[in-house]
Write a protein that holds these residues in place. Structure first.
Motif, PDB file in Angstrom:
ATOM      1  N   TYR A 179       0.832  -1.221   0.000  1.00  7.48           N
ATOM      2  CA  TYR A 179       0.000   0.000   0.000  1.00  7.48           C
ATOM      3  C   TYR A 179       0.862   1.266   0.000  1.00  7.48           C
ATOM      4  CZ  TYR A 179      -4.327   2.501   1.380  1.00  7.48           C
ATOM      5  OH  TYR A 179      -5.431   3.316   1.433  1.00  7.48           O
ATOM      6  N   ILE A 180       2.173   1.102  -0.148  1.00  6.42           N
ATOM      7  CA  ILE A 180       3.101   2.243  -0.058  1.00  6.42           C
ATOM      8  C   ILE A 180       2.749   3.315  -1.087  1.00  6.42           C
ATOM      9  CG2 ILE A 180       5.519   2.924  -0.451  1.00  6.42           C
ATOM     10  CD1 ILE A 180       6.318   0.279   0.904  1.00  6.42           C
ATOM     11  N   GLY A 181       2.555   4.544  -0.614  1.00  7.64           N
ATOM     12  CA  GLY A 181       2.166   5.663  -1.474  1.00  7.64           C
ATOM     13  C   GLY A 181       0.705   6.044  -1.312  1.00  7.64           C
ATOM     14  N   GLN A 182      -0.098   5.127  -0.772  1.00 11.56           N
ATOM     15  CA  GLN A 182      -1.538   5.368  -0.669  1.00 11.56           C
ATOM     16  C   GLN A 182      -1.989   5.607   0.781  1.00 11.56           C
ATOM     17  OE1 GLN A 182      -2.225   2.046  -4.210  1.00 11.56           O
ATOM     18  NE2 GLN A 182      -3.943   2.454  -2.859  1.00 11.56           N
ATOM     19  N   GLU A 183      -1.041   5.782   1.694  1.00 12.23           N
ATOM     20  CA  GLU A 183      -1.366   5.821   3.129  1.00 12.23           C
ATOM     21  C   GLU A 183      -2.402   6.873   3.503  1.00 12.23           C
ATOM     22  OE1 GLU A 183       1.701   5.981   1.852  1.00 12.23           O
ATOM     23  OE2 GLU A 183       2.967   4.412   2.717  1.00 12.23           O
ATOM     24  N   ALA A 184      -2.379   8.020   2.807  1.00 14.25           N
ATOM     25  CA  ALA A 184      -3.302   9.103   3.167  1.00 14.25           C
ATOM     26  C   ALA A 184      -4.757   8.719   2.915  1.00 14.25           C
ATOM     27  CB  ALA A 184      -2.960  10.369   2.383  1.00 14.25           C
ATOM     28  N   SER A 185      -4.959   7.839   1.960  1.00 12.79           N
ATOM     29  CA  SER A 185      -6.326   7.442   1.608  1.00 12.79           C
ATOM     30  C   SER A 185      -6.987   6.675   2.761  1.00 12.79           C
ATOM     31  CB  SER A 185      -6.290   6.608   0.326  1.00 12.79           C
ATOM     32  OG  SER A 185      -7.582   6.211  -0.046  1.00 12.79           O
TER      33      SER A 185
ATOM     34  N   ASN B 250      -8.290   5.415  -6.535  1.00 17.37           N
ATOM     35  CA  ASN B 250      -7.797   5.457  -7.912  1.00 17.37           C
ATOM     36  C   ASN B 250      -6.280   5.636  -7.880  1.00 17.37           C
ATOM     37  OD1 ASN B 250      -7.110   5.923 -10.525  1.00 17.37           O
ATOM     38  ND2 ASN B 250      -8.325   7.803 -10.754  1.00 17.37           N
ATOM     39  N   ASN B 251      -5.577   4.491  -7.938  1.00 14.23           N
ATOM     40  CA  ASN B 251      -4.109   4.549  -7.886  1.00 14.23           C
ATOM     41  C   ASN B 251      -3.521   4.471  -9.289  1.00 14.23           C
ATOM     42  OD1 ASN B 251      -4.501   1.887  -8.497  1.00 14.23           O
ATOM     43  ND2 ASN B 251      -3.487   1.064  -6.685  1.00 14.23           N
ATOM     44  N   GLN B 252      -4.338   4.791 -10.269  1.00 16.19           N
ATOM     45  CA  GLN B 252      -3.932   4.969 -11.682  1.00 16.19           C
ATOM     46  C   GLN B 252      -3.774   3.669 -12.465  1.00 16.19           C
ATOM     47  OE1 GLN B 252      -4.143   8.161 -12.349  1.00 16.19           O
ATOM     48  NE2 GLN B 252      -4.178   8.700 -10.189  1.00 16.19           N
ATOM     49  N   TYR B 253      -3.756   2.520 -11.786  1.00 14.47           N
ATOM     50  CA  TYR B 253      -3.568   1.257 -12.494  1.00 14.47           C
ATOM     51  C   TYR B 253      -4.380   0.131 -11.871  1.00 14.47           C
ATOM     52  CZ  TYR B 253       0.434   3.408 -14.788  1.00 14.47           C
ATOM     53  OH  TYR B 253       1.223   4.240 -15.527  1.00 14.47           O
ATOM     54  N   ALA B 254      -4.814  -0.799 -12.719  1.00 12.67           N
ATOM     55  CA  ALA B 254      -5.300  -2.101 -12.274  1.00 12.67           C
ATOM     56  C   ALA B 254      -4.306  -3.102 -12.862  1.00 12.67           C
ATOM     57  CB  ALA B 254      -6.709  -2.360 -12.782  1.00 12.67           C
ATOM     58  N   MET B 255      -3.457  -3.611 -12.050  1.00 12.09           N
ATOM     59  CA  MET B 255      -2.268  -4.358 -12.479  1.00 12.09           C
ATOM     60  C   MET B 255      -1.488  -3.492 -13.479  1.00 12.09           C
ATOM     61  SD  MET B 255      -3.833  -8.208 -12.563  1.00 12.09           S
ATOM     62  CE  MET B 255      -2.451  -9.212 -12.114  1.00 12.09           C
TER      63      MET B 255
ATOM     64  N   TYR C 283      -1.547   6.963  -5.895  1.00  8.88           N
ATOM     65  CA  TYR C 283      -0.600   6.219  -6.734  1.00  8.88           C
ATOM     66  C   TYR C 283       0.064   5.138  -5.908  1.00  8.88           C
ATOM     67  CZ  TYR C 283       2.821   5.792 -10.560  1.00  8.88           C
ATOM     68  OH  TYR C 283       3.570   5.362 -11.626  1.00  8.88           O
ATOM     69  N   ARG C 284       0.165   3.939  -6.486  1.00 14.67           N
ATOM     70  CA  ARG C 284       0.944   2.935  -5.758  1.00 14.67           C
ATOM     71  C   ARG C 284       2.378   3.029  -6.229  1.00 14.67           C
ATOM     72  NH1 ARG C 284       1.875  -0.878  -9.409  1.00 14.67           N
ATOM     73  NH2 ARG C 284       0.116  -1.551 -10.667  1.00 14.67           N
ATOM     74  N   LEU C 285       3.261   3.266  -5.257  1.00 13.48           N
ATOM     75  CA  LEU C 285       4.660   3.496  -5.603  1.00 13.48           C
ATOM     76  C   LEU C 285       5.407   2.188  -5.881  1.00 13.48           C
ATOM     77  CD1 LEU C 285       5.515   6.396  -3.137  1.00 13.48           C
ATOM     78  CD2 LEU C 285       5.400   6.532  -5.633  1.00 13.48           C
ATOM     79  N   ARG C 286       4.907   1.080  -5.318  1.00  9.20           N
ATOM     80  CA  ARG C 286       5.558  -0.205  -5.574  1.00  9.20           C
ATOM     81  C   ARG C 286       4.821  -0.937  -6.700  1.00  9.20           C
ATOM     82  NH1 ARG C 286       9.088  -1.831  -1.439  1.00  9.20           N
ATOM     83  NH2 ARG C 286       9.876   0.087  -0.525  1.00  9.20           N
ATOM     84  N   GLY C 287       5.350  -2.080  -7.069  1.00  8.30           N
ATOM     85  CA  GLY C 287       4.698  -2.873  -8.103  1.00  8.30           C
ATOM     86  C   GLY C 287       3.320  -3.349  -7.668  1.00  8.30           C
ATOM     87  N   HIS C 288       2.566  -3.882  -8.621  1.00 10.37           N
ATOM     88  CA  HIS C 288       1.215  -4.364  -8.285  1.00 10.37           C
ATOM     89  C   HIS C 288       1.264  -5.397  -7.167  1.00 10.37           C
ATOM     90  CE1 HIS C 288      -2.741  -6.102  -8.541  1.00 10.37           C
ATOM     91  NE2 HIS C 288      -2.169  -7.282  -8.696  1.00 10.37           N
ATOM     92  N   SER C 289       2.163  -6.339  -7.327  1.00  7.21           N
ATOM     93  CA  SER C 289       2.271  -7.426  -6.357  1.00  7.21           C
ATOM     94  C   SER C 289       3.760  -7.699  -6.157  1.00  7.21           C
ATOM     95  CB  SER C 289       1.525  -8.643  -6.906  1.00  7.21           C
ATOM     96  OG  SER C 289       1.563  -9.685  -5.967  1.00  7.21           O
TER      97      SER C 289
ATOM     98  N   CYS D 146       4.798  12.263  -2.157  1.00  9.74           N
ATOM     99  CA  CYS D 146       4.651  11.307  -1.050  1.00  9.74           C
ATOM    100  C   CYS D 146       3.713  11.872   0.016  1.00  9.74           C
ATOM    101  CB  CYS D 146       6.015  11.017  -0.424  1.00  9.74           C
ATOM    102  SG  CYS D 146       5.888  10.143   1.144  1.00  9.74           S
ATOM    103  N   PRO D 147       2.637  11.162   0.335  1.00  9.23           N
ATOM    104  CA  PRO D 147       1.656  11.700   1.280  1.00  9.23           C
ATOM    105  C   PRO D 147       2.211  11.953   2.676  1.00  9.23           C
ATOM    106  CG  PRO D 147       1.207   9.389   0.781  1.00  9.23           C
ATOM    107  CD  PRO D 147       2.274   9.832  -0.156  1.00  9.23           C
ATOM    108  N   ILE D 148       3.213  11.182   3.070  1.00 10.28           N
ATOM    109  CA  ILE D 148       3.787  11.365   4.412  1.00 10.28           C
ATOM    110  C   ILE D 148       4.644  12.620   4.445  1.00 10.28           C
ATOM    111  CG2 ILE D 148       5.293  10.338   6.161  1.00 10.28           C
ATOM    112  CD1 ILE D 148       4.299   7.596   5.274  1.00 10.28           C
ATOM    113  N   GLU D 149       5.483  12.775   3.428  1.00  7.13           N
ATOM    114  CA  GLU D 149       6.339  13.977   3.401  1.00  7.13           C
ATOM    115  C   GLU D 149       5.506  15.247   3.243  1.00  7.13           C
ATOM    116  OE1 GLU D 149       9.350  13.322   0.448  1.00  7.13           O
ATOM    117  OE2 GLU D 149       9.995  11.471   1.442  1.00  7.13           O
ATOM    118  N   ARG D 150       4.459  15.154   2.461  1.00  6.50           N
ATOM    119  CA  ARG D 150       3.593  16.344   2.303  1.00  6.50           C
ATOM    120  C   ARG D 150       2.957  16.719   3.628  1.00  6.50           C
ATOM    121  NH1 ARG D 150      -0.529  15.535  -2.394  1.00  6.50           N
ATOM    122  NH2 ARG D 150      -1.212  17.577  -1.706  1.00  6.50           N
ATOM    123  N   PHE D 151       2.499  15.710   4.352  1.00  7.58           N
ATOM    124  CA  PHE D 151       1.875  15.985   5.653  1.00  7.58           C
ATOM    125  C   PHE D 151       2.916  16.555   6.609  1.00  7.58           C
ATOM    126  CE2 PHE D 151      -0.802  14.096   9.340  1.00  7.58           C
ATOM    127  CZ  PHE D 151      -1.597  15.224   9.378  1.00  7.58           C
TER     128      PHE D 151
END
Ligand SMILES: Cc1ncc(C[n+]2csc(CCOP(=O)(O)OP(=O)(O)O)c2C)c(N)n1
Ligand SMILES: [Mg+2]
Length: 330
Positions: free
Chosen positions: A52-58, A184-189, A249-255, A275-280
């Motif tokens: 879930y890296i990159g999507q934590e704020a959601s 909406n992390n921009q991709y489905a796989m 956005y998911r920063l890592r691969g799908h799986s 990055c949601p953490i750095e922005r916060f």
């Protein structure tokens, strides 16, 4: 793309302890996921998982708008939702290590963690599978006459499932207390949203169900919180469902296996800068809520917590092979 560099200063109304809590929760998710990745590389976690890296704020923004007795439904990418709702990190770690004391007695792994104590009705390996479950839970709430709410997390890919359409329509017709939150992390796989969806305007789809549709910056934890709060209040007050999109956005691969061939390094880098953490952190610092030393202290505490969870899981018993068929119904 909209300006996603700064958080609005209009949101300084939350008390300090809640802001710090949100920050800590985002860090707990980030470092849990990094540890999962590391344990997998070490051969200590098997099966599959989706980071879930990159999507934590959601997850953190949305769950912050809920009460402890509200419910969530989750997805294959569910660790963040689970932690945000208050799950025990040691028990999650035990589950990922296949231990008897894990959330599913070590039999379920990443995609099946549920935690009824915190109102988490479960991750789900079936894309879109959580959407009808959320509608069902919301129907149960309405029949019981309580004022709980269900927050239903799903991905952009799940919107293409028939079950999504049926469940959202059903929830609209019966004005059920549920928030449909599309991450909406921009991709489905490897499928980009602009190819997989007939329309890129996810929130606009709500109109065809007769419910409000809202889109929020999913890397801005306070923007997600505000949008979720309004939707949760509507649901709690009998106003029925909302479709809420969080753009992230998911920063890592799908799986665990993903060579990232379908996207460019530049694109990933651009989102890393959001990055949601750095922005916060930047916002918290600018508001005088926390300083650099506070961030470091929280990070150190969280890293210790994760290391303790890893050690806990390591010491837990493996399931007894004689009980292999326990819980197998078909
Ligand atoms: C019904 C179903 N179809 C296909 C899959 C295989 N699959 C697993 S994850 C995934 C993509 C889901 O994309 P999205 O809903 O956007 O979630 P994300 O992975 O981006 O978080 C697919 C197609 C599945 N698990 N279930
Ligand atoms: Mg997706």
């Amino acid at each position: 793309m909209s300006n996603m560099t700064s958080l609005s200063a209009t949101r300084a109304t939350l008390p300090r302890e809640r802001l710090v809590h949100m920050y800590r929760q985002m860090r707990r998710i980030r470092h849990f996921e990094e540890a999962v990745d590391r344990l997998f590389q070490q051969g200590l976690i098997w099966g599959t998982f989706h980071l879930y890296i990159g999507q934590e704020a959601s997850a953190v923004g949305a769950v912050e708008a809920l009460r402890p007795d509200d419910y969530i439904t989750s997805t294959h990418r569910g660790h963040g939702h689970c932690i945000a709702k208050g799950a025990s990190i040691p028990l999650m770690m035990a589950e990922l290590r296949g231990k008897e004391t894990g959330y599913c007695r070590g039999r379920g792994g990443s995609m099946h963690i549920a935690d009824l104590d915190t109102g988490n009705l479960g991750a789900n390996g079936i894309v879109g599978g959580g959407v009808p479950i959320a509608a069902g839970a919301a129907l149960a709430i309405k029949k019981k006459g309580t004022d709980q709410v269900v927050m239903c997390f799903f991905g952009d890919g799940a919107m293409q499932q028939g079950a999504f359409h049926e469940a959202v329509n059903f929830a609209s017709v019966f004005k059920l207390p549920v928030v449909f939150l599309c991450e909406n992390n921009q991709y489905a796989m490897s499928m980009p949203v602009e190819k997989g969806l007939g329309s890129n305007d996810i929130a606009a789809r709500a109109a065809s169900y007769g419910i409000p549709g809202v889109s929020a910056d999913g890397n801005d934890v306070l923007a997600v919180y505000e949008a979720a709060k309004e939707a949760v209040e509507r649901a709690r007050n009998g106003g029925g469902p909302t479709l809420l999109e969080t753009r992230t956005y998911r920063l890592r691969g799908h799986s665990k296996s993903d060579a990232n061939r379908y996207r460019t390094r530049e694109e990933i880098e651009e989102w890393r800068r959001r990055c949601p953490i750095e922005r916060f952190e930047r916002w918290l610092e600018a508001q005088g809520v926390m300083a650099a030393a506070d961030f470091e202290a929280v990070k150190a505490e969280v890293l210790r917590e994760i290391e303790d969870a890893i050690a806990f899981a390591e010491g837990q018993p493996d399931p007894d092979p004689a009980q292999l068929a326990d819980g197998v119904y078909a």
